[in-house]
Motif scaffolding. Sequence first.
Motif, mmCIF file in Angstrom:
data_model
loop_
_atom_site.group_PDB
_atom_site.id
_atom_site.type_symbol
_atom_site.label_atom_id
_atom_site.label_comp_id
_atom_site.label_asym_id
_atom_site.label_seq_id
_atom_site.Cartn_x
_atom_site.Cartn_y
_atom_site.Cartn_z
ATOM 1 N N UNK A 156 0.840 -1.191 0.000
ATOM 2 C CA UNK A 156 0.000 0.000 0.000
ATOM 3 C C UNK A 156 0.880 1.247 0.000
ATOM 4 N N UNK A 158 1.017 3.619 2.186
ATOM 5 C CA UNK A 158 1.601 3.829 3.503
ATOM 6 C C UNK A 158 2.823 2.934 3.727
ATOM 7 N N UNK A 159 2.694 1.660 3.302
ATOM 8 C CA UNK A 159 3.805 0.711 3.448
ATOM 9 C C UNK A 159 4.998 1.152 2.604
ATOM 10 N N UNK A 162 6.781 3.887 4.260
ATOM 11 C CA UNK A 162 7.612 3.350 5.339
ATOM 12 C C UNK A 162 8.902 2.759 4.772
ATOM 13 N N UNK A 189 -3.211 7.158 7.936
ATOM 14 C CA UNK A 189 -1.858 6.727 7.575
ATOM 15 C C UNK A 189 -0.901 7.923 7.706
#
Lengths: 322, 323
Positions: A156, A158-159, A162, A189
């Motif tokens: 995603x 957000x991932x 990160x 997020x």
Amino acid sequence: MPPLLEVDELTVGFATEAGTLVAVDRVSFALDAGETLGLVGESGCGKSAICLAALGLLPPNGRILGGRVLLDGRDLVAMPEADLDKVRGGTAAMIFQDPLTSLNPVHSLGWQIGEALRLHRGLAGAAADAEAVRLLDRVGITDPKRRLREYPHQLSGGMNQRAMIAMALACKPRLLVADEPTTALDVIIQAQIIDLLVEIQREEGLALLLVTHDLGVVAEMADRVAVMYAGRMIETATSADLFGRHRHPYTSGLLASLPRVDQRVKRLAPIDGTVPWLGDLPSGCTFRPRCPRVLASCAEIVPVLAPEAASHRIACHNPVPA
Amino acid sequence: MNAVVELTDVVRHFRIKRFLAPSQQVRAVDGVSFAVEEGESFGLVGESGCGKTTVGRLVLGMLAPTGGQVRVDGTDLASLSTGEMRKLRRHVQMIYQDPLNALDPRMPIGDQIAEGLAVHGIGTEAERKARALGMMGAVGLSARLADRYPHELSGGQQQRVVIARALLLEPRLVVCDEPVSALDVSVQAQVVNLLAELQQRYGCAYLFISHNLAVVRHICRRIAVMYLGAVVEIAERDELFERPRHPYTRALISAVPVPDPARRGRRSLPKGEPPSPTNPPAGCRFHPRCAFAVERCRHEAPKLLPDGEGHVVACHRVAEGEI
């Protein structure tokens, strides 16, 4: 001790069909280790150009026309490209708005994080993998061993952001430049990523240069704020002073035009008009045509950032009374 | 009050076809009911993929529901012929996020604003021109821009053209999908104020779809919060923002960064990210991320129920008075 990052009279131009447009006009600021500086402003104010110029990442039509960018006392503007390669991803790392266009779609996350470890820290094989797993875990990615073999399209937004942060941290940078790091993300997020960046910044003692158009994000993260308008820095102060005792009419206008989630605003007070085109800037103060406090002298004399209190500076001939 | 649009148990599924793997079903909208009253501004908020844009397209009749009913002025859209649908469109207009995509790049903006009147056979050409110029004045566009093309205008001016075009037909309802999200803060405030003024003047209802909670709080009277294809809470604006009931609503509101450093870090965030709408969790869809979830939440989907204090909430724990 000199500051970790010192930007001194930086001027950046872009070659266009309409001639060279000055996107950043003699901007100066300093940033210490462990400190977060928020650069804010609307589209085209020059906030992103400062970051790109500072790290030697300007597109082919962009050029530094003057000034210096000192990182740890070394001038990045004058530095040969080969040395700059060691700085970028080493001492200084950068994260961008859209992780999907910043990550390489044909390599796994493990490979991409491993690349930085290989180039800057000489790690390879199992040692690189172990360090990549540690980094992914550090930025809150669950099941990091499995993620190592996954590709950006499998994660995603957000991932991926990160993962970008993990990659930026791979070489223990001292300066992190974050250009709209949460703008493309949904609000929950976004809050998670803000919390993560604040936590990492504190733990690692990073100097964080945060570029955003979102005054809420700046208020959440920055120790100091610098407001940009049409290529110039027009006000800089601590976060508390900027949001509580702003003096420049543009800063006041920006804050008055914001709808708030935490209170009911009766009527928004927008700033009249629009941001001027860089090829046709008004004389004197560039905010003058939109300014409710304009004086005759504003057309003639360019206001410069004058020291007001030690940490609060404004470029205005007729600031909002303190 | 009469409802301009009323949704009853509306469901919309999409099928994703794949070459090798079996096709999957996305339950984009899964049992949504609410009504927008005449002259009201009704907000629909939620994160990407929650189904809010699909709801907007269902209301516009651009998509047919898989189940349930969408009624505009009491008429079920599914019962209308193409011709009847076209007539109805006069009363239901739309404003989108990106004005440049919504405008014809090769037509002067004055003609684009007046075009709707011609399509619906309203007035003579001279009358249409006069009305278009009048509407340009109402949205703050100078008449001398009428011969310009969209690319010659700023983003804020382009959005004013889209607004003028939508309102010239005196619609009863305007579906606004992220109408100010692409604009810079100072221009965004101009357009938000304009939308509010125009509503007062023309009395149309807005279905205002946005991820920007601050803008929605400013412009909407009532607000519905969506999560994974379902409405989890509906309340009046101050009620919703000051006393959110559903755990998801609370999380959503607390996550918005506020331009006030003194209020830093006051958040209670749910863990993780929303699951895929191809395979939503059983029971309450929010239960895997909810700090208040109990056994019942895992298999029984909560119904939207009034809480006695003006909210309608889909949460077992709220209904039981536990939170």
